[in-house]
Design a protein around this motif. Sequence first.
Motif, PDB file in Angstrom:
ATOM      1  N   ALA A 122       0.831  -1.211   0.000  1.00 31.48           N
ATOM      2  CA  ALA A 122       0.000   0.000   0.000  1.00 31.48           C
ATOM      3  C   ALA A 122       0.863   1.257   0.000  1.00 31.48           C
ATOM      4  O   ALA A 122       1.958   1.288   0.559  1.00 31.48           O
ATOM      5  CB  ALA A 122      -0.927  -0.001   1.207  1.00 31.48           C
ATOM      6  N   GLY A 123       0.336   2.317  -0.628  1.00 33.60           N
ATOM      7  CA  GLY A 123       1.059   3.578  -0.688  1.00 33.60           C
ATOM      8  C   GLY A 123       1.042   4.327   0.616  1.00 33.60           C
ATOM      9  O   GLY A 123       1.979   5.055   0.938  1.00 33.60           O
ATOM     10  N   GLY A 124      -0.032   4.171   1.389  1.00 37.18           N
ATOM     11  CA  GLY A 124      -0.150   4.847   2.668  1.00 37.18           C
ATOM     12  C   GLY A 124       0.411   4.014   3.802  1.00 37.18           C
ATOM     13  O   GLY A 124       0.729   2.834   3.636  1.00 37.18           O
ATOM     14  N   GLU A 125       0.511   4.648   4.953  1.00 38.96           N
ATOM     15  CA  GLU A 125       0.996   3.977   6.153  1.00 38.96           C
ATOM     16  C   GLU A 125      -0.184   3.530   7.006  1.00 38.96           C
ATOM     17  O   GLU A 125      -1.298   4.043   6.867  1.00 38.96           O
ATOM     18  CB  GLU A 125       1.876   4.929   6.960  1.00 38.96           C
ATOM     19  N   PRO A 126       0.021   2.560   7.892  1.00 42.50           N
ATOM     20  CA  PRO A 126      -1.043   2.213   8.840  1.00 42.50           C
ATOM     21  C   PRO A 126      -1.537   3.439   9.586  1.00 42.50           C
ATOM     22  O   PRO A 126      -0.745   4.237  10.079  1.00 42.50           O
ATOM     23  CB  PRO A 126      -0.346   1.217   9.783  1.00 42.50           C
ATOM     24  N   VAL A 132     -12.188   1.436   4.463  1.00 47.98           N
ATOM     25  CA  VAL A 132     -11.942   0.310   3.564  1.00 47.98           C
ATOM     26  C   VAL A 132     -13.298  -0.094   3.008  1.00 47.98           C
ATOM     27  O   VAL A 132     -14.214  -0.421   3.760  1.00 47.98           O
ATOM     28  CB  VAL A 132     -11.290  -0.877   4.306  1.00 47.98           C
ATOM     29  N   VAL A 133     -13.429  -0.037   1.688  1.00 54.69           N
ATOM     30  CA  VAL A 133     -14.680  -0.384   1.009  1.00 54.69           C
ATOM     31  C   VAL A 133     -14.475  -1.746   0.366  1.00 54.69           C
ATOM     32  O   VAL A 133     -13.652  -1.902  -0.537  1.00 54.69           O
ATOM     33  CB  VAL A 133     -15.036   0.680  -0.056  1.00 54.69           C
ATOM     34  N   ALA A 145      -9.985 -16.582   6.997  1.00 52.03           N
ATOM     35  CA  ALA A 145      -9.874 -15.502   6.015  1.00 52.03           C
ATOM     36  C   ALA A 145     -10.490 -14.218   6.553  1.00 52.03           C
ATOM     37  O   ALA A 145      -9.946 -13.122   6.362  1.00 52.03           O
ATOM     38  CB  ALA A 145     -10.551 -15.911   4.709  1.00 52.03           C
ATOM     39  N   HIS A 146     -11.632 -14.336   7.241  1.00 49.94           N
ATOM     40  CA  HIS A 146     -12.258 -13.156   7.847  1.00 49.94           C
ATOM     41  C   HIS A 146     -11.310 -12.483   8.835  1.00 49.94           C
ATOM     42  O   HIS A 146     -11.158 -11.249   8.831  1.00 49.94           O
ATOM     43  CB  HIS A 146     -13.548 -13.558   8.574  1.00 49.94           C
ATOM     44  N   VAL A 147     -10.681 -13.280   9.676  1.00 52.07           N
ATOM     45  CA  VAL A 147      -9.761 -12.736  10.678  1.00 52.07           C
ATOM     46  C   VAL A 147      -8.593 -12.029  10.002  1.00 52.07           C
ATOM     47  O   VAL A 147      -8.220 -10.906  10.373  1.00 52.07           O
ATOM     48  CB  VAL A 147      -9.250 -13.855  11.612  1.00 52.07           C
ATOM     49  N   ASP A 148      -8.008 -12.670   8.994  1.00 49.46           N
ATOM     50  CA  ASP A 148      -6.846 -12.088   8.316  1.00 49.46           C
ATOM     51  C   ASP A 148      -7.203 -10.797   7.591  1.00 49.46           C
ATOM     52  O   ASP A 148      -6.457  -9.810   7.660  1.00 49.46           O
ATOM     53  CB  ASP A 148      -6.267 -13.092   7.321  1.00 49.46           C
ATOM     54  N   ILE A 149      -8.332 -10.792   6.876  1.00 51.29           N
ATOM     55  CA  ILE A 149      -8.726  -9.607   6.097  1.00 51.29           C
ATOM     56  C   ILE A 149      -9.082  -8.441   7.004  1.00 51.29           C
ATOM     57  O   ILE A 149      -8.636  -7.307   6.801  1.00 51.29           O
ATOM     58  CB  ILE A 149      -9.901  -9.961   5.165  1.00 51.29           C
ATOM     59  N   LEU A 150      -9.873  -8.706   8.036  1.00 52.70           N
ATOM     60  CA  LEU A 150     -10.279  -7.630   8.936  1.00 52.70           C
ATOM     61  C   LEU A 150      -9.105  -7.117   9.769  1.00 52.70           C
ATOM     62  O   LEU A 150      -8.978  -5.908  10.008  1.00 52.70           O
ATOM     63  CB  LEU A 150     -11.407  -8.103   9.852  1.00 52.70           C
ATOM     64  N   SER A 151      -8.230  -8.015  10.196  1.00 52.81           N
ATOM     65  CA  SER A 151      -7.058  -7.590  10.963  1.00 52.81           C
ATOM     66  C   SER A 151      -6.184  -6.671  10.127  1.00 52.81           C
ATOM     67  O   SER A 151      -5.700  -5.636  10.613  1.00 52.81           O
ATOM     68  CB  SER A 151      -6.250  -8.805  11.427  1.00 52.81           C
ATOM     69  N   GLU A 152      -5.967  -7.024   8.875  1.00 54.42           N
ATOM     70  CA  GLU A 152      -5.155  -6.194   7.986  1.00 54.42           C
ATOM     71  C   GLU A 152      -5.836  -4.863   7.702  1.00 54.42           C
ATOM     72  O   GLU A 152      -5.192  -3.809   7.697  1.00 54.42           O
ATOM     73  CB  GLU A 152      -4.899  -6.947   6.676  1.00 54.42           C
ATOM     74  N   ALA A 153      -7.143  -4.897   7.486  1.00 53.76           N
ATOM     75  CA  ALA A 153      -7.879  -3.661   7.206  1.00 53.76           C
ATOM     76  C   ALA A 153      -7.790  -2.692   8.377  1.00 53.76           C
ATOM     77  O   ALA A 153      -7.518  -1.497   8.193  1.00 53.76           O
ATOM     78  CB  ALA A 153      -9.338  -3.979   6.891  1.00 53.76           C
ATOM     79  N   PHE A 154      -7.997  -3.184   9.591  1.00 58.79           N
ATOM     80  CA  PHE A 154      -7.971  -2.294  10.749  1.00 58.79           C
ATOM     81  C   PHE A 154      -6.548  -1.907  11.152  1.00 58.79           C
ATOM     82  O   PHE A 154      -6.369  -0.940  11.887  1.00 58.79           O
ATOM     83  CB  PHE A 154      -8.753  -2.909  11.906  1.00 58.79           C
ATOM     84  N   ARG A 155      -5.565  -2.612  10.626  1.00 59.92           N
ATOM     85  CA  ARG A 155      -4.187  -2.154  10.781  1.00 59.92           C
ATOM     86  C   ARG A 155      -3.966  -0.884   9.959  1.00 59.92           C
ATOM     87  O   ARG A 155      -3.201   0.004  10.358  1.00 59.92           O
ATOM     88  CB  ARG A 155      -3.224  -3.241  10.318  1.00 59.92           C
ATOM     89  N   MET A 156      -4.653  -0.786   8.817  1.00 56.93           N
ATOM     90  CA  MET A 156      -4.493   0.368   7.928  1.00 56.93           C
ATOM     91  C   MET A 156      -5.388   1.538   8.318  1.00 56.93           C
ATOM     92  O   MET A 156      -5.076   2.699   8.035  1.00 56.93           O
ATOM     93  CB  MET A 156      -4.809  -0.046   6.482  1.00 56.93           C
ATOM     94  N   ARG A 206     -14.212  -0.250  15.149  1.00 56.66           N
ATOM     95  CA  ARG A 206     -13.656  -0.524  16.471  1.00 56.66           C
ATOM     96  C   ARG A 206     -14.091   0.586  17.404  1.00 56.66           C
ATOM     97  O   ARG A 206     -13.753   1.760  17.169  1.00 56.66           O
ATOM     98  CB  ARG A 206     -12.139  -0.618  16.395  1.00 56.66           C
ATOM     99  N   PRO A 207     -14.862   0.271  18.439  1.00 55.66           N
ATOM    100  CA  PRO A 207     -15.338   1.316  19.358  1.00 55.66           C
ATOM    101  C   PRO A 207     -14.173   2.065  19.992  1.00 55.66           C
ATOM    102  O   PRO A 207     -13.151   1.479  20.347  1.00 55.66           O
ATOM    103  CB  PRO A 207     -16.130   0.534  20.413  1.00 55.66           C
TER     104      PRO A 207
END
Length: 209
Positions: A122-126, A132-133, A145-156, A206-207
Amino acid sequence: MQPKQKHCRSAALPQGEFKGRATEYLNFLAAWVSKPRQTASVVPSSRYLARLMAAGIDPTDGRVLELGGGTGVFTRAILKTGLPPEKLEVVEINPAFARGLRRHFPQVSILETPAQIVSTVAGGEPGDYQAVVSGLPLLAMDRAAHVDILSEAFRMLKPGGSFVQFTYSVRPPVSRDTLAALGLEVERVGQVVRNFPPATVFRFFRPRD
């Protein structure tokens, strides 16, 4: 008196636009035939669904990441919010779709990498991303797969950022147990009946403490 002639919708479209949409549908169908679990539907999402998916984007805020760009229906809606194209990155692992996205959106960065490791290219930083759309077929994926995708998304995503996902079910495509393990909550944004099949949009977040 001569009866009024009925004109089909396609006749009202400019020839170039009609050909473009026809090609879009054919490409989507071909992708579905090749990998039905990866594509999930035989037709692209409607512009009505795309508008709802992009509705929460602030063009003056941070970057946006789109997962599963497909034929660019969501990409167009995101850019119509006024978001600068250099602030949008689109993940698409289907080579034919990726080529089409680069042709139609030359100023947008197209990433041919799995969503689970998008931070590596990715061009941006976390923390740079407001949203994320996701057009990924989460219902066809397992819990890992859900865990991996969501974890990566919320890292960004920045604090307060949203993961926006549509599904053809009336329930969230991720289990409550998985969300609880990740410290996430989900809310229903709305339903779009002018889509085939009808779709429901959910926002994961994430609340804040």
